[in-house]
Scaffold this active site. Structure first.
Site, PDB file in Angstrom:
ATOM      1  N   TYR A  85       0.821  -1.210   0.000  1.00 46.27           N
ATOM      2  CA  TYR A  85       0.000   0.000   0.000  1.00 46.27           C
ATOM      3  C   TYR A  85       0.857   1.264   0.000  1.00 46.27           C
ATOM      4  CZ  TYR A  85      -4.713  -1.865   0.656  1.00 46.27           C
ATOM      5  OH  TYR A  85      -5.928  -2.461   0.476  1.00 46.27           O
ATOM      6  N   ASP A 134     -12.356  -9.050   3.830  1.00 42.69           N
ATOM      7  CA  ASP A 134     -13.609  -9.005   3.064  1.00 42.69           C
ATOM      8  C   ASP A 134     -14.221 -10.398   3.010  1.00 42.69           C
ATOM      9  OD1 ASP A 134     -13.560  -6.281   2.433  1.00 42.69           O
ATOM     10  OD2 ASP A 134     -14.171  -6.644   0.358  1.00 42.69           O
ATOM     11  N   ASP A 177      -6.490  -7.077   3.611  1.00 42.74           N
ATOM     12  CA  ASP A 177      -7.587  -6.428   2.895  1.00 42.74           C
ATOM     13  C   ASP A 177      -8.479  -7.485   2.252  1.00 42.74           C
ATOM     14  OD1 ASP A 177      -9.020  -4.238   1.721  1.00 42.74           O
ATOM     15  OD2 ASP A 177      -7.975  -4.625  -0.161  1.00 42.74           O
ATOM     16  N   LYS A 220       2.902 -15.308   1.902  1.00 42.12           N
ATOM     17  CA  LYS A 220       3.228 -16.200   0.796  1.00 42.12           C
ATOM     18  C   LYS A 220       4.734 -16.454   0.851  1.00 42.12           C
ATOM     19  CE  LYS A 220       1.246 -17.342  -2.664  1.00 42.12           C
ATOM     20  NZ  LYS A 220       0.767 -18.712  -3.060  1.00 42.12           N
ATOM     21  N   ASP A 228      -3.196 -18.020   0.102  1.00 42.52           N
ATOM     22  CA  ASP A 228      -4.208 -18.664  -0.752  1.00 42.52           C
ATOM     23  C   ASP A 228      -4.873 -19.819  -0.007  1.00 42.52           C
ATOM     24  OD1 ASP A 228      -1.753 -20.009  -0.812  1.00 42.52           O
ATOM     25  OD2 ASP A 228      -1.994 -20.700  -2.875  1.00 42.52           O
TER      26      ASP A 228
HETATM   27  C1  IPM Z   1     -10.493  -1.263   3.468  1.00 43.30           C
HETATM   28  C2  IPM Z   1     -10.715  -0.585   2.142  1.00 43.30           C
HETATM   29  C3  IPM Z   1      -9.560   0.362   1.899  1.00 43.30           C
HETATM   30  C4  IPM Z   1      -8.305  -0.476   1.791  1.00 43.30           C
HETATM   31  C5  IPM Z   1      -9.727   1.272   0.678  1.00 43.30           C
HETATM   32  C6  IPM Z   1     -10.984   2.106   0.756  1.00 43.30           C
HETATM   33  C7  IPM Z   1      -8.531   2.161   0.491  1.00 43.30           C
HETATM   34  O1  IPM Z   1     -10.878  -1.535   1.156  1.00 43.30           O
HETATM   35  O2  IPM Z   1     -10.422  -0.543   4.491  1.00 43.30           O
HETATM   36  O3  IPM Z   1     -10.399  -2.475   3.497  1.00 43.30           O
HETATM   37  O4  IPM Z   1      -7.999  -1.042   0.736  1.00 43.30           O
HETATM   38  O5  IPM Z   1      -7.613  -0.570   2.814  1.00 43.30           O
HETATM   39 MG    MG Z   2     -10.918  -3.536   1.838  1.00 43.39          MG
END
Ligand code: IPM
Ligand code: MG
Length: 370
Positions: free
Chosen positions: A143, A255, A251, A194, A227
């Site tokens: 990042y 999710d 990240d 990884k 993975d």
């Molecule tokens: C998160 C989001 C952010 C990230 C974006 C909005 C920059 O996806 O907080 O997970 O990738 O960290």
């Molecule tokens: Mg995210």
């Protein structure tokens, strides 16, 4: 009555402002009951800040964030600002906040609330009782790594690149957060990278292993490729207690983990900095769901993740565990009564909008506190 606590509220874009409105009602309720007095200020962030101030986050907003005891963040982004240059994206706001306040440990719990087991796309017997914590490194890795950019090569072709980098110190400090959390939970930490492909991944693994052996021999430490971790999270998520991983893998995996619980609309998160010599620790709390522009302004968004983020704030920044637990219990009870926003509808439930959900939480708080 506790002394005033400085709270900066940054609702942002999309559904941010409407779910934040419900948190303000909870704060007002606490104020009225004199549980605590907050010194609340509010400012623009993300697209809203681009519109109002010409930048995703203004310098005085960043300063206010540094001065605050805790930050409650909504969400940023939306189609309106999609065409702006890379450095003008609304997302810059959250990235700058993380970086400039050195908020390196992003705690993302994935908890399946009993009344919601049927809201998940996974089978109830796979996810019932799930309580896992992902600790995502949030100020390093790809990042922020240098070099990054797009360049033209000698043959005229272009090349885009980003850099994954982690220092010993960066790995150790986030791993420590993972180890400490594991000790308060089931004492299991899984470190994810990884190491089979990336030099920085192998280095991550060796660094975490050495730290575990030296300082946390009592914690059961395991290592997993990212993975495989993605696969294991849908196959048998309850094998995990705490996961610690890099910015980019965190990240993705957070999710994924959030959807095990049925809805992104349920999950809060905390992003913490180091404890400073003064005892102060920068901290930002935000729901995982993002700005959800498709449903923004319709009054149908689920305010629970934002409200639960506020509960996390009370717990981690102000040590107000009882008040946090009260709010969490109110949320579970309201879900238990069958009220649902559109994202978490199940059999035999009643659909309500953002405002009614917020009001129901307040009513439940009244009852619990009576
Ligand atoms: C998160 C989001 C952010 C990230 C974006 C909005 C920059 O996806 O907080 O997970 O990738 O960290
Ligand atoms: Mg995210």
């Amino acid at each position: 009555m506790a002394a005033n606590k400085k709270l900066l509220i940054l609702p942002g874009d999309g559904i941010g402002p409407e779910v934040m409105r419900e948190v303000r009602r909870v704060i007002d309720w606490m104020d009225r009951r004199r549980m605590v007095t907050f010194d609340v200020s509010e400012d623009f962030v993300g697209g809203a800040s681009i519109d109002a101030k010409g930048t995703p986050i203004a310098d005085n907003t960043l300063q206010a964030a540094k001065d605050a005891d805790a930050i409650l963040f909504g969400s940023v982004g939306g189609p309106k600002w999609d065409k702006l240059g890379f450095d003008m994206r609304p997302e810059i706001a959250i990235l700058r906040l993380r970086k400039e306040l050195d908020l390196f440990a992003n705690l993302r719990p994935a908890i399946v609330f009993d009344p919601l087991v049927d809201a998940s796309t996974l089978k109830a017997d796979v996810i019932k009782g799930l309580d896992l914590m992902i600790v995502r490194e949030s100020t390093g890795g790809i990042y922020f790594g240098e070099p990054r950019g797009v360049e033209t090569m000698a043959n005229g072709e272009k090349r885009g690149f980003d850099t994954e980098t982690y220092t010993t110190g960066e790995i150790q400090r986030v791993a420590r957060v993972g180890f400490e959390l594991a000790r308060k939970r089931q004492n299991k930490l899984c470190s994810v990278e990884k190491a089979n492909v990336m030099q920085s991944g192998l280095f991550w693994r060796q660094t975490v292993a050495a730290l575990g052996a030296a300082e946390y021999p009592d914690v059961a430490l395991s290592h997993m490729y990212a993975d495989n971790c993605a696969m294991q999270l849908v196959r048998n998520p309850r094998q995990f207690d705490v996961i610690v991983t890099s910015n980019i893998f965190g990240d993705l995996l957070s999710d994924l983990a959030s959807m095990l619980t049925g809805s992104l609309g349920m999950l809060p998160s905390a992003t913490l900095g180091a404890i400073q010599p003064s005892g102060k620790r920068h901290a930002l709390y935000e729901p995982i769901h993002g700005s959800a522009p498709d449903i923004a302004g319709k009054g149908v968004a689920n305010p629970l993740a934002q409200i639960l983020s506020f509960a996390m704030l009370l717990r981690y920044s102000f040590g107000m565990d009882e008040d946090a637990a009260l709010i969490e219990k109110a949320c579970v009870n309201v879900l238990g009564s069958g009220l649902r926003t559109a994202d978490i509808m199940g059999p035999a439930t009643a659909r309500v909008g953002t405002g009614v959900m917020g009001e129901s939480i307040l009513r439940e708080l009244e009852k619990l506190a009576a």
